[in-house]
Design a protein around this motif. Structure first.
Motif, PDB file in Angstrom:
ATOM      1  N   ALA A 143      70.322  44.233  38.254  1.00  0.00           N
ATOM      2  CA  ALA A 143      71.627  43.861  37.712  1.00  0.00           C
ATOM      3  C   ALA A 143      72.144  44.941  36.771  1.00  0.00           C
ATOM      4  O   ALA A 143      73.329  45.286  36.798  1.00  0.00           O
ATOM      5  CB  ALA A 143      71.525  42.525  36.990  1.00  0.00           C
ATOM      6  N   HIS A 144      71.228  45.467  35.962  1.00  0.00           N
ATOM      7  CA  HIS A 144      71.642  46.478  34.996  1.00  0.00           C
ATOM      8  C   HIS A 144      72.030  47.783  35.680  1.00  0.00           C
ATOM      9  O   HIS A 144      72.634  48.661  35.061  1.00  0.00           O
ATOM     10  CB  HIS A 144      70.505  46.733  33.987  1.00  0.00           C
TER      11      HIS A 144
ATOM     12  N   MET B  34      76.485  36.621  41.797  1.00  0.00           N
ATOM     13  CA  MET B  34      76.025  35.278  42.164  1.00  0.00           C
ATOM     14  C   MET B  34      76.625  34.849  43.502  1.00  0.00           C
ATOM     15  O   MET B  34      75.955  34.283  44.362  1.00  0.00           O
ATOM     16  CB  MET B  34      76.471  34.258  41.104  1.00  0.00           C
TER      17      MET B  34
ATOM     18  N   ILE C  81      64.487  42.444  37.254  1.00  0.00           N
ATOM     19  CA  ILE C  81      65.878  42.169  36.902  1.00  0.00           C
ATOM     20  C   ILE C  81      66.638  43.449  36.589  1.00  0.00           C
ATOM     21  O   ILE C  81      67.807  43.421  36.257  1.00  0.00           O
ATOM     22  CB  ILE C  81      65.962  41.224  35.690  1.00  0.00           C
TER      23      ILE C  81
ATOM     24  N   PRO D 244      74.098  29.341  42.352  1.00  0.00           N
ATOM     25  CA  PRO D 244      73.761  29.535  40.930  1.00  0.00           C
ATOM     26  C   PRO D 244      72.930  28.393  40.365  1.00  0.00           C
ATOM     27  O   PRO D 244      72.066  28.629  39.512  1.00  0.00           O
ATOM     28  CB  PRO D 244      75.136  29.592  40.252  1.00  0.00           C
TER      29      PRO D 244
ATOM     30  N   ILE E  55      58.808  33.684  36.682  1.00  0.00           N
ATOM     31  CA  ILE E  55      60.151  34.273  36.689  1.00  0.00           C
ATOM     32  C   ILE E  55      60.092  35.735  36.272  1.00  0.00           C
ATOM     33  O   ILE E  55      60.791  36.577  36.826  1.00  0.00           O
ATOM     34  CB  ILE E  55      61.087  33.485  35.750  1.00  0.00           C
TER      35      ILE E  55
ATOM     36  N   ALA F 214      69.316  28.837  41.624  1.00  0.00           N
ATOM     37  CA  ALA F 214      68.627  29.983  41.011  1.00  0.00           C
ATOM     38  C   ALA F 214      68.831  30.028  39.509  1.00  0.00           C
ATOM     39  O   ALA F 214      68.564  31.054  38.879  1.00  0.00           O
ATOM     40  CB  ALA F 214      69.130  31.275  41.654  1.00  0.00           C
TER      41      ALA F 214
ATOM     42  N   VAL G  29      60.313  29.146  40.869  1.00  0.00           N
ATOM     43  CA  VAL G  29      60.954  29.378  39.568  1.00  0.00           C
ATOM     44  C   VAL G  29      61.486  28.083  38.958  1.00  0.00           C
ATOM     45  O   VAL G  29      61.699  28.001  37.745  1.00  0.00           O
ATOM     46  CB  VAL G  29      62.104  30.407  39.651  1.00  0.00           C
ATOM     47  N   ASN G  30      61.691  27.064  39.785  1.00  0.00           N
ATOM     48  CA  ASN G  30      62.135  25.774  39.256  1.00  0.00           C
ATOM     49  C   ASN G  30      60.968  24.859  38.895  1.00  0.00           C
ATOM     50  O   ASN G  30      61.173  23.745  38.401  1.00  0.00           O
ATOM     51  CB  ASN G  30      63.048  25.067  40.263  1.00  0.00           C
TER      52      ASN G  30
ATOM     53  N   SER H 237      67.171  33.642  32.771  1.00  0.00           N
ATOM     54  CA  SER H 237      66.238  34.662  32.294  1.00  0.00           C
ATOM     55  C   SER H 237      66.873  36.052  32.358  1.00  0.00           C
ATOM     56  O   SER H 237      66.774  36.846  31.426  1.00  0.00           O
ATOM     57  CB  SER H 237      64.961  34.598  33.128  1.00  0.00           C
ATOM     58  N   MET H 238      67.539  36.314  33.488  1.00  0.00           N
ATOM     59  CA  MET H 238      68.162  37.618  33.721  1.00  0.00           C
ATOM     60  C   MET H 238      69.234  37.926  32.677  1.00  0.00           C
ATOM     61  O   MET H 238      69.293  39.032  32.144  1.00  0.00           O
ATOM     62  CB  MET H 238      68.831  37.572  35.089  1.00  0.00           C
ATOM     63  N   LEU H 239      70.063  36.940  32.403  1.00  0.00           N
ATOM     64  CA  LEU H 239      71.200  37.151  31.501  1.00  0.00           C
ATOM     65  C   LEU H 239      70.827  36.862  30.053  1.00  0.00           C
ATOM     66  O   LEU H 239      71.662  37.014  29.159  1.00  0.00           O
ATOM     67  CB  LEU H 239      72.371  36.244  31.930  1.00  0.00           C
TER      68      LEU H 239
ATOM     69  N   PRO I 140      67.143  29.163  36.842  1.00  0.00           N
ATOM     70  CA  PRO I 140      66.119  29.751  35.965  1.00  0.00           C
ATOM     71  C   PRO I 140      66.099  31.272  36.017  1.00  0.00           C
ATOM     72  O   PRO I 140      65.867  31.936  35.014  1.00  0.00           O
ATOM     73  CB  PRO I 140      64.812  29.171  36.509  1.00  0.00           C
ATOM     74  N   ILE I 141      66.378  31.819  37.199  1.00  0.00           N
ATOM     75  CA  ILE I 141      66.403  33.277  37.322  1.00  0.00           C
ATOM     76  C   ILE I 141      67.571  33.859  36.535  1.00  0.00           C
ATOM     77  O   ILE I 141      67.408  34.805  35.768  1.00  0.00           O
ATOM     78  CB  ILE I 141      66.485  33.702  38.807  1.00  0.00           C
ATOM     79  N   PHE I 142      68.745  33.269  36.707  1.00  0.00           N
ATOM     80  CA  PHE I 142      69.932  33.804  36.031  1.00  0.00           C
ATOM     81  C   PHE I 142      69.822  33.637  34.514  1.00  0.00           C
ATOM     82  O   PHE I 142      70.198  34.538  33.762  1.00  0.00           O
ATOM     83  CB  PHE I 142      71.194  33.126  36.557  1.00  0.00           C
TER      84      PHE I 142
ATOM     85  N   LEU J  82      62.650  29.829  45.101  1.00  0.00           N
ATOM     86  CA  LEU J  82      63.424  28.898  44.263  1.00  0.00           C
ATOM     87  C   LEU J  82      62.564  27.739  43.788  1.00  0.00           C
ATOM     88  O   LEU J  82      62.673  27.296  42.646  1.00  0.00           O
ATOM     89  CB  LEU J  82      64.637  28.384  45.045  1.00  0.00           C
TER      90      LEU J  82
ATOM     91  N   ILE K 234      59.955  38.623  38.679  1.00  0.00           N
ATOM     92  CA  ILE K 234      61.126  39.027  39.455  1.00  0.00           C
ATOM     93  C   ILE K 234      61.831  40.165  38.735  1.00  0.00           C
ATOM     94  O   ILE K 234      62.275  40.001  37.604  1.00  0.00           O
ATOM     95  CB  ILE K 234      62.081  37.831  39.656  1.00  0.00           C
TER      96      ILE K 234
END
Lengths: 200, 200
Positions: free
Chosen positions: B126-127, B152, B123, A161, B118, A164, B109-110, A170-172, A166-168, B106, B121
């Motif tokens: 997840a939904h 995660m 997303i 976590p 980002i 990743a 995105v970092n 953005s995702m959440l 930045p991805i999470f 990684l 990617i």
DNA sequence: TAATGGTTTAATCATTTGGTTAAACTTGAT
DNA sequence: ATCAAGTTTAACCAAATGATTAAACCATTA
């Protein structure tokens, strides 16, 4: 806000850690480090000779800020599962304070020119924890599995976590402090997972 | 061994993927890419204008080689646990063929300058999977937990060994093909873990 | 105070690197 | 065969960058 009490050498190291961890070796500039440290660029070479040498010092310092903690977690007496849960808590707390360290280390060990840095990473830890697993297995206190696979799993569960993030985020659609809360909550979540996996 | 049938543009893209994934954006040199492609460096700019643009094309291509597979895994009918186990198998097989992709993504995105990548990617995944979890939960077919934390965890379990491969190879004193075997065996190990975690 | 040794600075260097250009080459249509 | 358009190449450019140097600065000590 200036760290006036630090020696020039310490100022350089502190700045180098910040820049190398943020931008990576290839992405970092000696001038950037000098600027962050608030000193003349030539001093970097005066104290550390070269970018390579400075990077190595940063790597050494960061490695040694981390592994003693892991060692401590595994050293103490107790069942395999207790060592693991202790590790999870210590590791996630460490990562919350050092979120960029994992990517920094992974980039270094995957860099062909820095392959020899791998030997700087203490590996005695594995040899300490695996016998403990087999001891518990013999007494039926732990479910049979491959301890190497399991340790990979635990490390991955903790680290990923942060890698990743930045991805999470953005995702959440969350803020930084939300992420931090999720990571704190993650400690007990992961403890529950390993309990379910390890309990016979 | 020469890929004579490829167009110049394709040769460049292929070479750029190899170099960018191995050396990272900052560590890659346009001249290196030209050499790997076996063409003149000016052609890189002729076809892709700049290093940035070429990198973006590589990123887009690699992302799109991966996420459709994940989508497929999650799209099919079935219980939450079945989607997850299907995902584990597909993901690890994909990673065995693309071991450098995770670190590449990684790092991107970092990277502050590439933060906008980002959004490339997908997303939606997840939904798609989280409602499926709650549906199963309502019917008592899955243990109560936080599905975000769980996802995660699953991703970390799969990816981390590939990220840290040089460390594990050194730690376990094994060869590359041994690592590959361990990853193949890992599929069932992870399936067992998620079954233990998810089964009520 | 003058000398000494360590520290800091601005200026400079050599090389690397992403990018450009103008000319040469290739190919397909007329 | 000739022309035009797209393709390829070698040479070149300007900026960036790791590293060096010589001079200036500063503190300690005789």
């Amino acid at each position: 806000m200036e760290s006036e009490e630090l020696s020039t050498e310490e100022k350089i190291l502190k700045a180098a850690m910040e820049v190398f961890l943020r931008d990576g070796y290839d992405g970092s500039r000696m001038q950037d480090i000098a600027d962050v440290a608030g000193i003349n660029k030539a001093l970097l070479h005066y104290y550390f000779r070269s970018k390579d040498k400075l990077f190595e010092k940063v790597f050494d310092f960061k490695i040694q800020s981390f592994f003693p903690q892991v060692d401590a977690a595994f050293d103490q007496e107790g069942l395999f599962i207790d060592k693991i849960t202790f590790f999870i808590e210590a590791y996630i707390h460490f990562l919350r304070k050092n979120p960029f360290l994992p990517l920094f280390v992974l980039n270094t060990v995957n860099n062909k020119e820095k392959a020899n840095f791998i030997k700087k990473i203490p590996i005695g830890i594995a040899h300490k924890i695996i016998p403990r697993y087999y001891a518990d297995l013999k007494e039926g206190k732990v479910r049979p599995l491959d301890p190497v696979q399991f340790i990979m799993t635990v490390m991955g569960m903790c680290v990923f976590p942060f890698l990743a993030k930045p991805i999470f985020v953005s995702m959440l659609k969350i803020e930084d402090h939300n992420f931090d809360m999720i990571m704190e909550a993650r400690i007990n979540e992961l403890k529950a997972y390993v309990k379910l996996i390890l309990t016979p």
